[in-house]
Design an enzyme around this catalytic site. Structure first.
Site, PDB file in Angstrom:
ATOM      1  N   TRP A  19       8.052   5.685  -0.110  1.00  0.00           N
ATOM      2  CA  TRP A  19       7.675   7.088   0.121  1.00  0.00           C
ATOM      3  C   TRP A  19       8.864   7.803   0.761  1.00  0.00           C
ATOM      4  O   TRP A  19       9.613   7.171   1.524  1.00  0.00           O
ATOM      5  CB  TRP A  19       6.453   7.129   1.051  1.00  0.00           C
ATOM      6  CG  TRP A  19       5.791   8.458   1.168  1.00  0.00           C
ATOM      7  CD1 TRP A  19       5.858   9.485   0.287  1.00  0.00           C
ATOM      8  CD2 TRP A  19       4.957   8.896   2.247  1.00  0.00           C
ATOM      9  NE1 TRP A  19       5.100  10.536   0.738  1.00  0.00           N
ATOM     10  CE2 TRP A  19       4.536  10.207   1.933  1.00  0.00           C
ATOM     11  CE3 TRP A  19       4.515   8.307   3.434  1.00  0.00           C
ATOM     12  CZ2 TRP A  19       3.698  10.944   2.779  1.00  0.00           C
ATOM     13  CZ3 TRP A  19       3.678   9.038   4.269  1.00  0.00           C
ATOM     14  CH2 TRP A  19       3.276  10.333   3.940  1.00  0.00           C
ATOM     15  N   ASP A  47       6.498  -0.901  -3.718  1.00  0.00           N
ATOM     16  CA  ASP A  47       5.357   0.023  -3.738  1.00  0.00           C
ATOM     17  C   ASP A  47       5.844   1.452  -3.947  1.00  0.00           C
ATOM     18  O   ASP A  47       6.695   1.941  -3.208  1.00  0.00           O
ATOM     19  CB  ASP A  47       4.625  -0.063  -2.388  1.00  0.00           C
ATOM     20  CG  ASP A  47       3.436   0.881  -2.302  1.00  0.00           C
ATOM     21  OD1 ASP A  47       2.355   0.495  -2.766  1.00  0.00           O
ATOM     22  OD2 ASP A  47       3.604   2.008  -1.775  1.00  0.00           O
ATOM     23  N   TYR A  52       4.751  10.454  -4.996  1.00  0.00           N
ATOM     24  CA  TYR A  52       5.917  10.444  -4.103  1.00  0.00           C
ATOM     25  C   TYR A  52       7.061  11.229  -4.745  1.00  0.00           C
ATOM     26  O   TYR A  52       7.626  10.810  -5.755  1.00  0.00           O
ATOM     27  CB  TYR A  52       6.382   9.012  -3.783  1.00  0.00           C
ATOM     28  CG  TYR A  52       5.361   8.169  -3.028  1.00  0.00           C
ATOM     29  CD1 TYR A  52       4.280   8.738  -2.373  1.00  0.00           C
ATOM     30  CD2 TYR A  52       5.505   6.784  -2.961  1.00  0.00           C
ATOM     31  CE1 TYR A  52       3.354   7.961  -1.683  1.00  0.00           C
ATOM     32  CE2 TYR A  52       4.591   5.990  -2.277  1.00  0.00           C
ATOM     33  CZ  TYR A  52       3.516   6.600  -1.641  1.00  0.00           C
ATOM     34  OH  TYR A  52       2.613   5.826  -0.964  1.00  0.00           O
TER      35      TYR A  52
HETATM   36  N1  LIG Z   1      -1.303   4.221   0.011  1.00  0.00           N
HETATM   37  C1  LIG Z   1      -1.018   5.235   0.813  1.00  0.00           C
HETATM   38  O1  LIG Z   1      -1.769   6.211   0.947  1.00  0.00           O
HETATM   39  C2  LIG Z   1       0.268   5.193   1.591  1.00  0.00           C
HETATM   40  C3  LIG Z   1       0.467   6.092   2.661  1.00  0.00           C
HETATM   41  C4  LIG Z   1       1.658   5.991   3.393  1.00  0.00           C
HETATM   42  C5  LIG Z   1       2.623   5.056   3.028  1.00  0.00           C
HETATM   43  N2  LIG Z   1       2.423   4.221   1.957  1.00  0.00           N
HETATM   44  C6  LIG Z   1       3.437   3.217   1.529  1.00  0.00           C
HETATM   45  O2  LIG Z   1       3.829   2.444   2.650  1.00  0.00           O
HETATM   46  C7  LIG Z   1       5.237   2.557   2.863  1.00  0.00           C
HETATM   47  C8  LIG Z   1       5.571   2.440   4.324  1.00  0.00           C
HETATM   48  O3  LIG Z   1       4.864   3.380   5.104  1.00  0.00           O
HETATM   49  P1  LIG Z   1       5.575   4.597   5.853  1.00  0.00           P
HETATM   50  O4  LIG Z   1       6.773   5.012   5.075  1.00  0.00           O
HETATM   51  O5  LIG Z   1       4.506   5.580   6.151  1.00  0.00           O
HETATM   52  O6  LIG Z   1       5.963   4.022   7.275  1.00  0.00           O
HETATM   53  P2  LIG Z   1       6.784   2.807   7.907  1.00  0.00           P
HETATM   54  O7  LIG Z   1       7.315   1.886   6.888  1.00  0.00           O
HETATM   55  O8  LIG Z   1       5.902   2.255   8.952  1.00  0.00           O
HETATM   56  O9  LIG Z   1       7.970   3.617   8.621  1.00  0.00           O
HETATM   57  C9  LIG Z   1       9.067   4.097   7.908  1.00  0.00           C
HETATM   58  C10 LIG Z   1      10.131   4.562   8.896  1.00  0.00           C
HETATM   59  O10 LIG Z   1      10.536   3.457   9.697  1.00  0.00           O
HETATM   60  C11 LIG Z   1      11.942   3.385   9.766  1.00  0.00           C
HETATM   61  N3  LIG Z   1      12.300   1.957   9.733  1.00  0.00           N
HETATM   62  C12 LIG Z   1      11.776   1.009   8.902  1.00  0.00           C
HETATM   63  N4  LIG Z   1      12.322  -0.189   9.166  1.00  0.00           N
HETATM   64  C13 LIG Z   1      13.211  -0.005  10.158  1.00  0.00           C
HETATM   65  C14 LIG Z   1      14.101  -0.871  10.865  1.00  0.00           C
HETATM   66  N5  LIG Z   1      14.174  -2.170  10.593  1.00  0.00           N
HETATM   67  N6  LIG Z   1      14.880  -0.325  11.848  1.00  0.00           N
HETATM   68  C15 LIG Z   1      14.804   0.996  12.135  1.00  0.00           C
HETATM   69  N7  LIG Z   1      13.986   1.872  11.502  1.00  0.00           N
HETATM   70  C16 LIG Z   1      13.189   1.372  10.525  1.00  0.00           C
HETATM   71  C17 LIG Z   1      12.467   4.122   8.553  1.00  0.00           C
HETATM   72  O11 LIG Z   1      13.675   4.793   8.875  1.00  0.00           O
HETATM   73  P3  LIG Z   1      15.114   4.380   8.224  1.00  0.00           P
HETATM   74  O12 LIG Z   1      15.098   4.851   6.805  1.00  0.00           O
HETATM   75  O13 LIG Z   1      16.086   5.115   9.078  1.00  0.00           O
HETATM   76  O14 LIG Z   1      15.241   2.900   8.340  1.00  0.00           O
HETATM   77  C18 LIG Z   1      11.370   5.141   8.265  1.00  0.00           C
HETATM   78  O15 LIG Z   1      11.628   6.344   8.952  1.00  0.00           O
HETATM   79  C19 LIG Z   1       5.559   3.912   2.211  1.00  0.00           C
HETATM   80  O16 LIG Z   1       6.946   4.050   1.962  1.00  0.00           O
HETATM   81  C20 LIG Z   1       4.705   3.864   0.979  1.00  0.00           C
HETATM   82  O17 LIG Z   1       5.320   3.049  -0.006  1.00  0.00           O
HETATM   83  C21 LIG Z   1       1.241   4.266   1.252  1.00  0.00           C
END
Ligand SMILES: NC(=O)c1ccc[n+]([C@@H]2O[C@H](COP(=O)([O-])OP(=O)(O)OC[C@H]3O[C@@H](n4cnc5c(N)ncnc54)[C@H](OP(=O)(O)O)[C@@H]3O)[C@@H](O)[C@H]2O)c1
Length: 283
Positions: A19, A47, A52
């Site tokens: 996303w 995913d 997106y």
């Molecule tokens: N089914 C649904 O309705 C739904 C809803 C939301 C999300 N999703 C899926 O779930 C995925 C993940 O959820 P999310 O994007 O909401 O949140 P997340 O993965 O919990 O958080 C993403 C954030 O965390 C940072 N990050 C991740 N790993 C890191 C690390 N090792 N060190 C430092 N910063 C880190 C990233 O920044 P950097 O880029 O700077 O590392 C980004 O800003 C989405 O991309 C999507 O594919 C699905």
């Protein structure tokens, strides 16, 4: 690396979320590098969703996976609820396949439950499975009652996964949904596993001194502790998102971090296990 069974195959328990990726040309090289760093570190599950970046994330994933053998990967995309109709779903799937430059999805999820009758969306998903355009289908943002409705439908036995928001600070699912899915061996795709930082949903976990101490003890990062906690039950695949190749490698390596019983107990003290039903967290 911890593995989880999904649609009769084993995949590493840390996958790749996408996303917020693919919409900015200036970021494309770094985003491609990040996804490829994940694949090279051993991740298989990616995913994405048609919504997106209005398809831009799928286009990015299509480019990112091009150098790799398609059969080695597990590509998940999602249909937006209003498109999950008898009339429109296949068209939307075809468009996703084209953007992803592939002729099948490993899994297609109904992104949310909305106005379209559930039985119509599920029947159409299953028709795509029968046509082999998708190898399996599942749902997202479903709670136990919704899952029970799916289970009772004619194609219900083909429900292959559910994707919900799940992290240490949003662990309501531990009360009933995780046990429900575990009993049936239906994997959980955990979104926002490190806190959904784009929305600052649960960012305080990163500063928790106990989590920091546990990370230090294992020579790991706080992110790795959060991810290792998320995948501890054997049915959960975490799908953290990052556009940074170093962060990606760190995340995928969390599949090798073994937390101890004492670590889990200390974490439970900070973020207690739910003792009653809690409505789903939604992003
Ligand atoms: N089914 C649904 O309705 C739904 C809803 C939301 C999300 N999703 C899926 O779930 C995925 C993940 O959820 P999310 O994007 O909401 O949140 P997340 O993965 O919990 O958080 C993403 C954030 O965390 C940072 N990050 C991740 N790993 C890191 C690390 N090792 N060190 C430092 N910063 C880190 C990233 O920044 P950097 O880029 O700077 O590392 C980004 O800003 C989405 O991309 C999507 O594919 C699905």
């Amino acid at each position: 690396m911890k593995q989880v069974e999904i649609n009769n195959q084993m995949v590493p328990a840390i996958g790749i979320g996408t996303w917020h990726m693919g919409s900015d040309q200036a970021k494309e090289a770094a985003e491609l590098a990040a996804i490829r760093a994940g694949i090279e570190a051993g991740a298989k599950l990616i995913d994405t969703a048609e919504i997106y970046g209005k398809g831009a994330s799928e286009t990015l994933v299509g480019k990112a996976i091009k150098p790799y053998s398609r059969e080695e990967l597990f590509v998940v995309s999602k249909v937006w609820p209003e498109n999950a109709t008898k009339q429109d779903l296949e068209k939307h799937l075809d468009a996703s396949l084209e953007r992803l430059q592939t002729d099948y999805l490993d899994m297609y999820l109904l992104h949310w439950r909305d106005q379209v009758p559930l039985e119509e969306s599920i029947a159409e998903l299953d028709r795509m499975r029968e046509k082999s355009k998708i190898k399996s289908w599942g749902v997202s943002n479903f709670d136990v009652a919704d899952l029970e409705e799916v289970e009772a439908l004619p194609a219900g036995k083909y429900l292959a996964a559910n994707e919900d928001l799940y992290n240490l600070n949003a662990r309501g699912l531990d009360f009933d949904l995780v046990p429900w899915q575990k009993e049936r061996n239906i994997p959980l795709l955990a979104y926002s596993p490190v806190g959904g930082l784009h929305n600052n949903l649960h960012a305080d976990m990163l500063d928790n001194p106990v989590i920091k101490q546990i990370a230090q003890k294992h020579d790991a990062s706080v992110y790795q502790v959060l991810l290792s906690w998320t995948i501890r039950d054997g049915i959960t695949i975490a799908i953290p998102q990052t556009a940074n190749a170093e962060h990606m490698k760190d995340n995928i390596a969390a599949g090798n971090l073994e937390l101890t019983a004492a670590d889990f107990a200390a974490i439970d003290e900070q973020y207690p296990r739910p003792t009653h039903k809690i409505p789903l967290d939604l992003d």
